[in-house]
Design a protein around this motif. Structure first.
Motif, PDB file in Angstrom:
ATOM      1  N   PRO A  13       0.831  -1.207   0.000  1.00 14.90           N
ATOM      2  CA  PRO A  13       0.000   0.000   0.000  1.00 14.90           C
ATOM      3  C   PRO A  13       0.862   1.251   0.000  1.00 14.90           C
ATOM      4  N   PRO A  14       0.446   2.310  -0.691  1.00 19.24           N
ATOM      5  CA  PRO A  14       1.221   3.555  -0.703  1.00 19.24           C
ATOM      6  C   PRO A  14       1.239   4.206   0.673  1.00 19.24           C
ATOM      7  N   ALA A  15       2.271   4.998   0.905  1.00 19.25           N
ATOM      8  CA  ALA A  15       2.359   5.723   2.172  1.00 19.25           C
ATOM      9  C   ALA A  15       1.287   6.796   2.210  1.00 19.25           C
ATOM     10  N   PRO A  16       0.868   7.232   3.417  1.00 22.63           N
ATOM     11  CA  PRO A  16      -0.051   8.369   3.492  1.00 22.63           C
ATOM     12  C   PRO A  16       0.517   9.543   2.716  1.00 22.63           C
ATOM     13  N   LEU A  17      -0.350  10.344   2.116  1.00 24.60           N
ATOM     14  CA  LEU A  17       0.116  11.403   1.234  1.00 24.60           C
ATOM     15  C   LEU A  17       1.029  12.404   1.943  1.00 24.60           C
ATOM     16  N   TYR A  18       0.696  12.771   3.210  1.00 23.06           N
ATOM     17  CA  TYR A  18       1.544  13.723   3.919  1.00 23.06           C
ATOM     18  C   TYR A  18       2.932  13.134   4.145  1.00 23.06           C
ATOM     19  N   ALA A  19       3.003  11.826   4.437  1.00 26.00           N
ATOM     20  CA  ALA A  19       4.289  11.158   4.665  1.00 26.00           C
ATOM     21  C   ALA A  19       5.083  11.078   3.370  1.00 26.00           C
ATOM     22  N   ALA A  20       4.389  10.864   2.240  1.00 31.59           N
ATOM     23  CA  ALA A  20       5.077  10.801   0.955  1.00 31.59           C
ATOM     24  C   ALA A  20       5.681  12.151   0.594  1.00 31.59           C
ATOM     25  N   ILE A  21       4.976  13.234   0.898  1.00 26.28           N
ATOM     26  CA  ILE A  21       5.517  14.576   0.633  1.00 26.28           C
ATOM     27  C   ILE A  21       6.750  14.811   1.504  1.00 26.28           C
ATOM     28  N   LYS A  22       6.669  14.450   2.793  1.00 27.81           N
ATOM     29  CA  LYS A  22       7.808  14.589   3.693  1.00 27.81           C
ATOM     30  C   LYS A  22       9.012  13.809   3.169  1.00 27.81           C
ATOM     31  N   GLN A  23       8.770  12.560   2.770  1.00 24.77           N
ATOM     32  CA  GLN A  23       9.856  11.725   2.281  1.00 24.77           C
ATOM     33  C   GLN A  23      10.480  12.311   1.026  1.00 24.77           C
ATOM     34  N   HIS A  24       9.633  12.850   0.150  1.00 24.07           N
ATOM     35  CA  HIS A  24      10.106  13.443  -1.100  1.00 24.07           C
ATOM     36  C   HIS A  24      11.046  14.619  -0.811  1.00 24.07           C
ATOM     37  N   ILE A  25      10.686  15.469   0.150  1.00 28.49           N
ATOM     38  CA  ILE A  25      11.518  16.621   0.493  1.00 28.49           C
ATOM     39  C   ILE A  25      12.800  16.168   1.193  1.00 28.49           C
ATOM     40  N   CYS A  26      12.695  15.198   2.093  1.00 29.36           N
ATOM     41  CA  CYS A  26      13.890  14.680   2.773  1.00 29.36           C
ATOM     42  C   CYS A  26      14.858  14.046   1.786  1.00 29.36           C
ATOM     43  N   ASP A  27      14.334  13.315   0.801  1.00 29.31           N
ATOM     44  CA  ASP A  27      15.192  12.719  -0.221  1.00 29.31           C
ATOM     45  C   ASP A  27      15.910  13.801  -1.019  1.00 29.31           C
ATOM     46  N   ALA A  28      15.206  14.900  -1.309  1.00 30.37           N
ATOM     47  CA  ALA A  28      15.820  16.005  -2.053  1.00 30.37           C
ATOM     48  C   ALA A  28      16.947  16.647  -1.251  1.00 30.37           C
ATOM     49  N   VAL A  29      16.789  16.695   0.083  1.00 29.35           N
ATOM     50  CA  VAL A  29      17.855  17.230   0.936  1.00 29.35           C
ATOM     51  C   VAL A  29      19.055  16.290   0.919  1.00 29.35           C
ATOM     52  N   ARG A  30      18.791  14.984   1.020  1.00 22.38           N
ATOM     53  CA  ARG A  30      19.882  14.010   1.086  1.00 22.38           C
ATOM     54  C   ARG A  30      20.676  13.964  -0.215  1.00 22.38           C
ATOM     55  N   ASP A  31      19.998  14.092  -1.369  1.00 21.91           N
ATOM     56  CA  ASP A  31      20.730  13.996  -2.636  1.00 21.91           C
ATOM     57  C   ASP A  31      21.256  15.348  -3.122  1.00 21.91           C
ATOM     58  N   GLY A  32      21.020  16.407  -2.323  1.00 19.00           N
ATOM     59  CA  GLY A  32      21.574  17.705  -2.656  1.00 19.00           C
ATOM     60  C   GLY A  32      20.733  18.563  -3.575  1.00 19.00           C
ATOM     61  N   THR A  33      19.559  18.044  -3.986  1.00 18.46           N
ATOM     62  CA  THR A  33      18.676  18.850  -4.826  1.00 18.46           C
ATOM     63  C   THR A  33      18.221  20.097  -4.083  1.00 18.46           C
ATOM     64  N   LEU A  34      17.937  19.923  -2.787  1.00 16.71           N
ATOM     65  CA  LEU A  34      17.605  21.051  -1.918  1.00 16.71           C
ATOM     66  C   LEU A  34      18.735  21.229  -0.919  1.00 16.71           C
ATOM     67  N   LYS A  35      19.197  22.469  -0.758  1.00 17.06           N
ATOM     68  CA  LYS A  35      20.305  22.771   0.139  1.00 17.06           C
ATOM     69  C   LYS A  35      19.845  23.761   1.208  1.00 17.06           C
ATOM     70  N   PRO A  36      20.605  23.874   2.319  1.00 15.77           N
ATOM     71  CA  PRO A  36      20.233  24.829   3.372  1.00 15.77           C
ATOM     72  C   PRO A  36      19.979  26.217   2.803  1.00 15.77           C
ATOM     73  N   GLY A  37      18.835  26.794   3.200  1.00 20.31           N
ATOM     74  CA  GLY A  37      18.453  28.113   2.721  1.00 20.31           C
ATOM     75  C   GLY A  37      17.558  28.088   1.502  1.00 20.31           C
ATOM     76  N   ASP A  38      17.473  26.939   0.806  1.00 20.75           N
ATOM     77  CA  ASP A  38      16.599  26.850  -0.370  1.00 20.75           C
ATOM     78  C   ASP A  38      15.137  26.900   0.051  1.00 20.75           C
ATOM     79  N   ARG A  39      14.343  27.556  -0.768  1.00 19.29           N
ATOM     80  CA  ARG A  39      12.907  27.641  -0.499  1.00 19.29           C
ATOM     81  C   ARG A  39      12.228  26.323  -0.838  1.00 19.29           C
ATOM     82  N   VAL A  40      11.282  25.929   0.024  1.00 25.43           N
ATOM     83  CA  VAL A  40      10.473  24.728  -0.184  1.00 25.43           C
ATOM     84  C   VAL A  40       9.115  25.155  -0.721  1.00 25.43           C
ATOM     85  N   ALA A  41       8.503  24.314  -1.525  1.00 23.64           N
ATOM     86  CA  ALA A  41       7.190  24.629  -2.085  1.00 23.64           C
ATOM     87  C   ALA A  41       6.206  25.009  -0.983  1.00 23.64           C
TER      88      ALA A  41
END
Length: 247
Positions: A13-41
């Motif tokens: 089963p898919p993760a709850p939508l709020y958890a999937a959004i959190k995971q998506h943003i955390c993954d972006a931080v880990r892979d460097g797509t989002l860096k400290p100070g970058d604006r989040v949607a």
């Protein structure tokens, strides 16, 4: 960002939508797509991007803020938090001093500070007979309201007889023990692990976030004084050490 990854592989089963959004943003931080100070949607942008309700988008951002992944600034939006605090692995420092030196407010939440008798396992760790009087404290240390360390400590009552009466919202165990039992020897062991539900809740961790756990034993005047587990969010903490070598 895209909606890729909302459904888990293998037909689960898919993760709850709020958890999937959190995971998506955390993954972006880990892979460097989002860096400290970058604006989040923004909430509105997340609603449009992921096809979720505003309540779902708000929950994802609130939990990311509680976990210290983002900071939310009124009128400006949400931004990836600044680099993680750095703790000294060799030097024993008071966590309250470290936080204040970084220009942030420090706060401690005492979960318990009780007297116990040493179980067989704890007696072995502290090198005392089973049944020896101990104090057992559990404290969550906060930096700017974010939990950054879960401290669980066992202390010999014979060495620190007033430990159980101390108000550790005013002074840390480190401060108290340093005064009454000056450090003579320290033993550290550090490991990365996945937290249990209790630890995840106390440190406000996002799903699947690992922790860095330091086991610390300290001696004074030839006697083992305390055994502590110091647990930090893996994505918000790192250890460093520096030393010089003689020629």
């Amino acid at each position: 960002m895209t909606t890729t990854g909302f459904a888990k592989a293998g037909g689960t089963p898919p993760a709850p939508l709020y958890a999937a959004i959190k995971q998506h943003i955390c993954d972006a931080v880990r892979d460097g797509t989002l860096k400290p100070g970058d604006r989040v949607a923004s909430e509105a942008e997340l609603v449009e991007q992921f096809g979720v309700s505003r309540m779902t988008a708000n929950r994802a951002l609130r939990e990311l803020q509680s976990a210290g992944v983002i900071v939310r600034r009124a009128g400006s939006g949400s931004f990836i938090a600044e680099p993680r605090p750095i703790g000294q692995m060799i030097e024993i420092r008071n966590i309250a001093d470290e936080v204040r030196e970084r220009g942030h407010a420090y706060r401690a939440r005492v979960i318990q500070n009780v007297e116990e008798r040493a179980s067989g396992d704890m007696a072995a760790l502290l090198e005392v007979p089973a049944g020896t009087r101990l104090f057992h404290s559990i404290i969550v240390h906060h930096e700017a309201e974010f939990p950054i360390q879960l401290e669980e400590r066992f202390v010999l009552a014979s060495i620190a007889p007033d430990y159980g009466a101390m108000d550790f919202t005013q002074a840390t165990p480190n401060e108290y023990l340093t005064q009454i039992a000056p450090l003579e020897r320290v033993e550290h062991r550090v490991s990365a692990t996945m937290p249990d539900e209790r630890t995840r809740t106390m440190l406000a961790l996002v799903d699947s976030e690992p922790v860095l756990r330091m086991t610390r034993r300290t001696w004074s005047r030839g006697r083992l004084v305390s055994h502590a587990w110091l647990t930090h969010p893996g994505t918000r903490f790192e250890l460093s050490a520096a030393f010089s070598l003689d020629d």
